[in-house]
Design a protein around this motif. Structure first.
Motif, PDB file in Angstrom:
ATOM      1  N   THR A   1      73.038  31.193  54.131  1.00 53.46           N
ATOM      2  CA  THR A   1      71.656  31.576  54.436  1.00 53.46           C
ATOM      3  C   THR A   1      71.218  31.003  55.786  1.00 53.46           C
TER       4      THR A   1
ATOM      5  N   SER B   1      66.117  32.488  51.383  1.00 50.13           N
ATOM      6  CA  SER B   1      67.141  32.978  50.466  1.00 50.13           C
ATOM      7  C   SER B   1      66.642  34.099  49.564  1.00 50.13           C
TER       8      SER B   1
ATOM      9  N   ASP C   1      71.826  38.817  48.649  1.00 46.36           N
ATOM     10  CA  ASP C   1      72.582  37.761  47.973  1.00 46.36           C
ATOM     11  C   ASP C   1      72.963  38.343  46.628  1.00 46.36           C
TER      12      ASP C   1
ATOM     13  N   GLU D   1      75.527  37.917  51.233  1.00 47.17           N
ATOM     14  CA  GLU D   1      76.082  36.663  50.723  1.00 47.17           C
ATOM     15  C   GLU D   1      76.806  36.961  49.400  1.00 47.17           C
TER      16      GLU D   1
HETATM   17 MG   LIG Z   1      72.297  31.326  50.320  1.00 45.31          MG
END
Ligand SMILES: [Mg+2]
Ligand SMILES: Nc1ncnc2c1ncn2[C@@H]1O[C@H](COP(=O)(O)OP(=O)(O)O)[C@@H](O)[C@H]1O
Length: 154
Positions: A41, A59, A79, A105
């Motif tokens: 991040t 995030s 993510d 991510e």
């Molecule tokens: Mg992260």
């Protein structure tokens, strides 16, 4: 083709983000992998800064996707940790195959949804606390990896 870079400080992360930001194009996909706390991040934050995004990036863990509209290239920050046992989320398709920049991510959890060509970046913290970053890519990403490798070998 693979580039290996050692990151000691946030300034090093900033420098790498600046280089990668200069390589972005519409539809660019950056897949990030590495343990929790490795700096995925944080890297994305610096990247967003060099993309010209003024919003503070944080995030997206509980939302999967955060969209950062931008003058030049939009940023889609994902993510997908929570998709580990599912492996896909069709709502992400439009973004991944869109004209912005997707930073994903835990991208390894949705490889079935991703095109073969993407820039892959893995961050591992070694026993000395140094972040070892491995960057690889095929097709149009291969040139980028070569250029990054050259910049760090001088
Ligand atoms: Mg992260
Ligand atoms: N290059 C770096 N040098 C020092 N600390 C870092 C670096 N990159 C990240 N960190 C720190 O590590 C912690 C976790 O980073 P984060 O980016 O949230 O990791 P991840 O997204 O991989 O879980 C943060 O406190 C961040 O400040």
């Amino acid at each position: 083709m693979e580039a290996k870079i050692y990151i000691n400080t946030l300034e090093d992360t900033d420098k790498l983000a600046k280089i990668i930001a200069s390589k972005l194009f519409p539809g660019f996909i950056l897949g990030l992998t590495g343990d929790l706390g490795s700096g995925k991040t944080t890297f994305t934050k610096y990247l967003s800064k060099y993309m010209g995004i003024k919003d503070n990036l944080n995030s997206p863990t509980f939302t999967i996707l955060k969209i950062y509209p931008n003058k030049k290239l939009n940023l889609y920050h994902m993510d997908v940790y929570r998709l580990e046992n599912i492996g896909y989320d069709y709502e992400l398709d439009d973004y991944i195959y869109g004209n912005g920049v997707s930073v994903i991510e835990w991208y390894q959890y949705i490889t079935g949804m991703l095109p073969k060509e993407l820039l892959k970046m893995s961050i591992q913290i070694n026993d000395k606390g140094i972040r070892e970053v491995t960057i690889s890519g095929e097709g149009r990403y291969e040139e980028i990896v070569k250029d990054i490798s050259n910049r760090y070998s001088n």
